[in-house]
Design an enzyme around this catalytic site. Structure first.
Site, PDB file in Angstrom:
ATOM      1  N   GLU A  93      -3.132  39.360 -42.278  1.00 56.97           N
ATOM      2  CA  GLU A  93      -3.144  38.033 -41.550  1.00 56.97           C
ATOM      3  C   GLU A  93      -1.770  37.517 -41.358  1.00 56.97           C
ATOM      4  O   GLU A  93      -0.992  37.827 -42.077  1.00 56.97           O
ATOM      5  CB  GLU A  93      -3.919  37.147 -42.540  1.00 56.97           C
ATOM      6  CG  GLU A  93      -4.325  35.731 -41.874  1.00 56.97           C
ATOM      7  CD  GLU A  93      -4.912  34.664 -42.879  1.00 56.97           C
ATOM      8  OE1 GLU A  93      -5.023  35.364 -44.174  1.00 56.97           O
ATOM      9  OE2 GLU A  93      -5.323  33.637 -42.497  1.00 56.97           O
ATOM     10  N   LYS A 144     -10.022  33.656 -36.550  1.00 52.26           N
ATOM     11  CA  LYS A 144     -10.629  33.346 -37.595  1.00 52.26           C
ATOM     12  C   LYS A 144     -11.799  32.278 -37.664  1.00 52.26           C
ATOM     13  O   LYS A 144     -11.453  31.014 -37.290  1.00 52.26           O
ATOM     14  CB  LYS A 144      -9.552  33.130 -38.737  1.00 52.26           C
ATOM     15  CG  LYS A 144      -9.921  32.627 -40.339  1.00 52.26           C
ATOM     16  CD  LYS A 144      -8.777  32.621 -40.942  1.00 52.26           C
ATOM     17  CE  LYS A 144      -9.099  32.507 -42.532  1.00 52.26           C
ATOM     18  NZ  LYS A 144      -7.768  32.301 -43.176  1.00 52.26           N
ATOM     19  N   CYS A 160      -9.278  36.952 -43.901  1.00 54.73           N
ATOM     20  CA  CYS A 160      -9.155  36.592 -45.161  1.00 54.73           C
ATOM     21  C   CYS A 160     -10.139  35.797 -45.742  1.00 54.73           C
ATOM     22  O   CYS A 160     -11.399  36.312 -46.446  1.00 54.73           O
ATOM     23  CB  CYS A 160      -7.681  35.784 -45.286  1.00 54.73           C
ATOM     24  SG  CYS A 160      -6.887  35.525 -47.075  1.00 54.73           S
ATOM     25  N   VAL A 217      -4.500  34.272 -51.676  1.00 51.82           N
ATOM     26  CA  VAL A 217      -3.941  33.642 -52.691  1.00 51.82           C
ATOM     27  C   VAL A 217      -4.965  33.191 -53.903  1.00 51.82           C
ATOM     28  O   VAL A 217      -4.458  32.894 -55.072  1.00 51.82           O
ATOM     29  CB  VAL A 217      -3.307  32.167 -52.227  1.00 51.82           C
ATOM     30  CG1 VAL A 217      -2.135  32.323 -51.322  1.00 51.82           C
ATOM     31  CG2 VAL A 217      -4.516  31.306 -51.290  1.00 51.82           C
TER      32      VAL A 217
HETATM   33  C1  ACM Z   1      -6.541  32.797 -46.687  1.00 44.78           C
HETATM   34  O1  ACM Z   1      -7.743  32.575 -45.881  1.00 44.78           O
HETATM   35  N1  ACM Z   1      -5.468  32.979 -46.135  1.00 44.78           N
HETATM   36  C2  ACM Z   1      -6.660  32.164 -48.047  1.00 44.78           C
END
Ligand code: ACM
Length: 271
Positions: free
Chosen positions: A49, A120, A153, A180
Site C-alpha cells: 500500500e 480502499k 490492508c 501496523v
Molecule cells: C492499514 O490499513 N494501513 C493499517
C-alpha cells in the site's frame, strides 16, 4: 504461466516486494523498487500500500500534494515500465487523485499496460481524515487467465471483502498493505481457508514518526487455499520473494463429499 484450452492458467509464479519507502520521496522509492525487481521473474508481483509515497499523511492537503491520476500518473507509468520489462502483472498501492477526491488506491498493470484500479473501502484510523472512502465495486481482474481480486490492508478486518472477491471468482487476492496491527498475517490464513483462495500480502518495513511513531511489521507472505504459509518475509528487511502456485487448488470449493463452501452458505440467516 501454463495455459490450458479455455485460457484459464493452472500454474503461475507470484511474488511480493517488501520495501522501506522514504516519506514523500516518490522518485527515490520508485527507483529502489525497480532495483529490487531487476532480474526477478514472476507472473504477478504485489507491492505494498502507498509503496512510493510512504504512509503517515498529516492531512488531506499532503495527500493531494502526492496523489496522482490513475492511469495517467508517474507511478502507474513506472509500474507499467516494470511490468513490460519483467513481462509480469503488477499490483501496487498509491494515493489517487480524481478531481477534488483522493483515494487510497491500488493499480493493476501488466505487460500490455493498465488493467484497472481498486479504491480502499475500509479506511484505517486517520486515513479517514486524509482520504475519501473507496467508491468502486469490488472486482476480479483477469490477468492472463488467472482471476485476481484486490483489497488493501485494513480491508482484511472485514471478512466480507475477501468473501465477495471469492464469490466473484477470485483465484487469488492481491493484498497491498502497510500493516501496523499484529494480527493480519495470521488472520489472512483464515481468509484463505474460509474462501479457498490464495493471498499475496505485500507489506512494508521500517517506521515513520510524523505524528507519533508507527512501526510497520513486514511479514509479507503468500498463503495457499489450505491455510499454509508458502513463504513469509522477515519483520525488518527489504525483500523480494517469488513462489509457484497451483491455481486449481483455489477452484474446487468442495470441502468433502457433503460440504461446499459456497453452496452451503445460509444466506437466509445472514444479515
Ligand atoms: C492499514 O490499513 N494501513 C493499517
Amino acid at each position: 504461466m501454463t495455459d490450458n484450452r479455455d485460457r484459464r492458467v493452472t500454474t503461475m509464479k507470484v511474488g511480493f516486494v517488501q520495501n522501506n519507502p522514504v516519506f514523500a520521496n516518490v522518485q527515490k522509492n520508485l527507483d529502489r523498487v525497480a532495483k529490487l525487481l531487476d532480474g526477478r521473474r514472476a507472473d504477478l508481483f504485489v507491492l505494498p500500500e502507498l509503496f512510493a509515497t510512504g504512509y503517515q499523511f498529516k492531512n488531506r492537503q499532503e495527500v493531494h500534494d502526492l496523489a496522482e491520476q490513475v492511469p495517467d500518473g508517474t507511478t502507474t507509468a513506472a509500474l507499467t515500465a516494470i511490468a513490460k520489462k519483467s513481462n509480469a502483472f503488477v499490483v501496487a498501492g498509491l494515493p489517487e487523485a480524481d478531481a477534488s477526491h483522493v483515494y487510497n488506491s491500488a493499480v493493476i498493470t501488466g505487460p500490455n499496460g493498465y488493467v484497472g484500479k481498486y479504491r480502499k473501502l475500509h479506511l484505517f484510523s486517520t486515513e479517514k481524515v486524509c482520504f475519501d472512502a473507496g467508491n468502486l465495486p469490488l472486482k476480479v481482474f483477469d490477468i492472463g487467465g488467472a482471476k485476481v481480486g484486490v483489497m488493501i490492508c485494513f480491508d482484511w478486518y472485514f471478512p466480507e471483502t475477501a468473501r465477495t472477491l471469492a464469490l466473484l471468482g477470485a483465484d487469488l487476492i492481491a493484498h497491498p498493505s502497510n500493516l501496523v496491527l499484529p494480527h493480519c498475517p495470521q488472520a489472512m490464513i483464515t481468509r484463505c481457508v474460509e474462501n479457498r483462495v490464495f493471498a499475496v500480502t505485500a507489506d512494508r518495513v521500517g517506521s515513520e514518526d510524523r505524528m507519533g511513531p508507527l512501526r510497520f511489521i513486514g511479514q509479507s507472505q503468500v498463503v495457499d487455499p489450505g491455510g499454509n504459509i508458502m513463504t513469509r518475509a522477515s519483520e525488518t528487511e527489504e525483500e523480494v520473494q517469488t513462489i509457484a502456485i497451483d491455481l486449481e487448488k483455489a477452484r474446487d470449493k468442495s470441502l468433502n463429499p457433503h460440504n461446499h463452501l459456497f453452496k452451503d452458505r445460509r444466506e437466509d440467516f445472514y444479515c
